[in-house]
Design a protein around this motif. Structure first.
Motif, PDB file in Angstrom:
ATOM      1  N   ASP A   1      -3.854   3.398  -7.762  1.00 52.02           N
ATOM      2  CA  ASP A   1      -3.373   3.476  -6.599  1.00 52.02           C
ATOM      3  C   ASP A   1      -1.960   4.241  -6.262  1.00 52.02           C
ATOM      4  OD1 ASP A   1      -5.318   1.305  -6.534  1.00 52.02           O
ATOM      5  OD2 ASP A   1      -3.733  -0.383  -7.129  1.00 52.02           O
TER       6      ASP A   1
ATOM      7  N   THR B   1       0.862  -1.315  -0.161  1.00 54.47           N
ATOM      8  CA  THR B   1      -0.075   0.055  -0.094  1.00 54.47           C
ATOM      9  C   THR B   1       0.648   1.427   0.138  1.00 54.47           C
ATOM     10  OG1 THR B   1      -0.036  -0.241   2.352  1.00 54.47           O
ATOM     11  CG2 THR B   1      -2.193  -0.975   1.178  1.00 54.47           C
ATOM     12  N   GLU B   2       1.967   0.972   0.675  1.00 52.16           N
ATOM     13  CA  GLU B   2       3.085   2.589   0.554  1.00 52.16           C
ATOM     14  C   GLU B   2       3.776   2.397  -0.634  1.00 52.16           C
ATOM     15  OE1 GLU B   2       5.109   2.044   4.333  1.00 52.16           O
ATOM     16  OE2 GLU B   2       3.067   1.220   5.011  1.00 52.16           O
TER      17      GLU B   2
ATOM     18  N   PHE C   1      -6.507  -3.871  -8.049  1.00 48.51           N
ATOM     19  CA  PHE C   1      -5.335  -3.110  -8.031  1.00 48.51           C
ATOM     20  C   PHE C   1      -5.198  -2.415  -9.537  1.00 48.51           C
ATOM     21  CE2 PHE C   1      -4.615  -6.528  -5.108  1.00 48.51           C
ATOM     22  CZ  PHE C   1      -4.663  -5.518  -3.770  1.00 48.51           C
TER      23      PHE C   1
END
Lengths: 178, 520
Positions: free
Chosen positions: B385, B67-68, B380
């Motif tokens: 994202d 996620t980062e 995704f």
């Protein structure tokens, strides 16, 4: 069903005239020369011997309504045993050498080979190395080479038609294995 | 990811995505992999390089995305040592590790020791990506011996085997499929790929960094814009060269056009494989319209060599942009009509629905990614994202389905082609003007040697990754492209279990994975 018929009617016929191979010979005479040489429609077996798949996209396009290759009496077949002509893309990878030779050997004579794309003609950007043997003519006899990266559908069609003319003149390329 | 708690010292990674890189010991590699998997991170790539001439030994690189952002773990192997396999954490790693051994001789400790990209064309003791390997394999045989690959067989009454390929029945790339079947039902499929291995990673070493984009654009012809862009971003971020904003927008324009052309082609082919030739005729006509407009706009039907390190090869004028916007509008109408026809065609839907299903739970466990992942609940999309310019201003709508069957993969394509048509209009409308220099291409600054740059781009099939390490004097020391197909090919084997053999072409087409981009 009605929407399908309506869409067909609204789309109309989009096929375009085939490219002429040279000024003297029109499509009708090419048809005649296909028939004289083979006695029937031309059957093509496409072999990807290592391409980046760009050439395959343009070979696919030959079947779309604009180029309408089947309308010219040319079709792609599923087995080399049904084929008159092999349309081969490269560069030939070492892992495909055996498969390409076996495909060639399985094609009945008189057989034609068209090498499509810069890589099939001369190894292209990939060249020759530990994994590739370069141009198609290094592995099987080639009648006509169609350059381009990738060649346009029109260039591919012209190459296929000129291979048929080539055969009609009875010129056989040398076998690299001989 | 909690890298610091594992004793790792993360440094900033040169990439178009946020990311860090860290050196890891064998145990740290495993611990970081497990922590990443627990956090829901996914494997983007795994490759090996030879650092022995720099006193580092063979090196394994593992690229994860969470996620980062990106995490690049680099593990230098001890002499003659093995590295710990990550296949238990990320199933797709299994084949990547086998390839790392075939090409660089870096061995993992996994049980599967079969070759993957190497068949029999060069000796097993020779590794093309080692620094001491010259570009010619030793004594390559004129006609390579056929190899004896140990396929896993299913035993039992009435079980038989169907070998297919490498030369397939259509206009398709070569690969081998081994089916174990009872009657028409597929019990097991095993893929054997590597037939179109061209030695691309070795070939990169002969190119200058500034010129390598041409080769990157030919890793997989159907994704030439995605690869050229990923390569360019890797080089630009490693060099610290900012790209003119207008060039960034034009790249996105070409990338969305590539998405449109491929999705249209696939939707036609899916109709054809479902016995609906009308679909092929209609969609292949629309695809041709797109390619012809590409020729006018980008100078090439597939926009090859349009994206170059530092920008794009040519600018588009207002008239060309207006033509693309107009075409998008017309295409949106046609696609909507054809979608209704597909949706209401009982015969076609009968073939599509429940065919080749990958449940979301299985998709998550196996790491199904990209377009096929979004059809199985793995929502995704890098454009959403980690939006890079211009996507940060375009609010891309992410397509997502849960059903995981052929119908879902077709639906994702319909959603994405319509969204991409909207994006083309938006880009044509809002394209920033050229800066004072009037240029859409800046010179690439010199790349610092041995400092990796990573470019990741959401291609039409999914993430396309290029990791680039320069050598001295602007040469390429190591360039590793990784296609999302590495993640998805193994899942195709699961998707066909329990289906009938004649549905395989339809299921395969619904994934439409690259062979060339995988075999490299």
């Amino acid at each position: 069903m009605l929407t399908i018929l309506k869409k067909i009617a609204l789309t109309g016929i989009r096929s375009e005239p085939a490219p002429s191979v040279d000024d003297a010979e029109g499509v009708a005479r090419l048809h005649a020369s296909i028939l004289r040489t083979l006695g029937r429609a031309l059957a093509i077996r496409q072999v990807d011997a290592g391409s980046c798949n760009g050439c395959e996209l343009e070979i696919h396009a030959l079947g779309n309504p604009y180029y309408n290759i089947e309308g010219l009496g040319i079709r792609f077949v599923a087995s080399p045993r049904h084929a008159d002509l092999l349309l081969v893309t490269g560069p030939v990878s070492r892992h495909m050498v055996t498969a390409l030779r076996r495909t060639y050997d399985a094609t009945p004579e008189p057989r034609l080979v068209v090498a499509a794309g810069d890589c099939g003609c001369n190894g292209g950007i990939f060249g020759e190395g530990y994994a590739t043997v370069g141009r198609v003519a290094n592995v099987v006899p080639v009648d006509v080479e169609v350059p381009g990266c990738p060649p346009t559908p029109a260039a591919l069609l012209a190459g296929i038609l000129s291979a048929v003319k080539h055969a009609a003149r009875g010129v056989a390329p040398a076998d690299p294995r001989a | 990811m909690r890298l610091a708690s594992l004793g790792l010292t993360p440094a900033r990674l040169a990439s178009n995505l946020p990311g860090v890189r860290a050196e890891a010991t064998a145990s740290q590699l495993l611990l970081a992999g497990r922590a990443a998997a627990d956090d829901g991170a996914r494997l983007l790539g795994l490759w090996a390089s030879d650092g022995r001439d720099r006193g580092r030994g063979l090196c394994v690189h593992v690229l994860l995305i969470g996620t980062e952002g990106l995490v690049l773990l680099e593990h230098a192997l001890p002499a003659d040592g093995r590295f710990p396999s990550l296949a238990a954490l990320f199933p797709a790693a299994g084949r990547m590790e086998r390839a790392a051994y075939d090409l660089a001789g870096a061995a993992s400790d996994q049980d599967d020791r079969r070759g993957w990209l190497r068949h029999a064309a060069w000796p097993a003791s020779w590794f093309p990506l080692r620094r001491d390997a010259t570009s010619d394999a030793p004594a390559a045989p004129a006609e390579p011996a056929s190899e004896d690959y140990a396929f896993v067989r299913v035993e039992g009454d009435g079980v038989h085997e169907i070998p297919v390929g490498p030369v397939h029945a259509g206009i398709i790339e070569p690969g081998h499929f081994r089916f174990q079947v009872v009657g028409e039902k597929v019990l097991r499929l095993e893929e054997r790929l590597g037939y179109v291995h061209k030695g691309i990673e070795k070939r990169f070493e002969a190119f200058a960094v500034t010129d390598g984009g041409r080769l990157a654009g030919r890793v997989s012809g159907d994704s030439t814009v995605a690869y050229a862009t990923a390569y360019a971003r890797a080089a630009e971020t490693a060099a610290g060269t900012p790209v003119p904003p207008r060039a960034q927008w034009l790249r996105a324009l070409a990338l969305e056009r590539e998405r449109i052309a491929n999705h249209l082609g696939d939707l036609g082919a899916l109709g054809n494989d479902g016995g609906f030739a009308f679909g092929l005729a209609q969609f292949s006509r629309l695809r041709e319209d797109v390619l012809r407009a590409n020729l006018a706009a980008f100078g090439h039907r597939l926009a090859m060599d349009f994206v170059v390190p530092g920008g794009v090869a040519r600018d588009l004028d207002a008239q060309q942009l207006a033509a693309l916007a107009l075409q998008s509008q017309a295409l949106a109408g046609e696609v909507a009509t054809l979608r209704d026809i597909y949706d209401e065609h009982a015969g076609l839907q009968d073939r599509f629905r429940d065919c080749g299903r990958v449940e979301p739970a299985l998709a998550r466990r196996l790491g199904l990614a990209g377009l096929a992942g979004r059809a199985s609940g793995q929502a995704f999309d890098l454009r959403c994202d980690f939006p890079e310019a211009p996507y940060d201003e375009l609010q891309v709508r992410k397509a997502a389905r849960e059903e995981g069957d052929v119908a879902a993969r077709a639906a994702v394509r319909f959603d994405e082609v319509l969204e991409a048509l909207r994006l083309v209009r938006a880009i044509a409308d809002r394209l920033p003007p050229t800066d004072l220099t009037g240029s859409v291409r800046v010179p690439l600054a010199a790349l610092p040697p041995h400092r990796p740059g990573v470019g990741v781009v959401e291609g039409w099939r999914g993430a396309v990754t290029v990791a680039l390490e320069a050598g001295p004097g602007g040469s390429i020391r190591r360039c590793h492209p990784q296609d999302v197909s590495w993640a998805n090919w193994p899942v195709l084997e699961h998707a066909v279990i329990g289906n009938i053999v004649p549905d395989f072409p339809l299921i395969n087409k619904s994934f439409n994975l690259t062979y060339s981009g995988h075999d490299l």
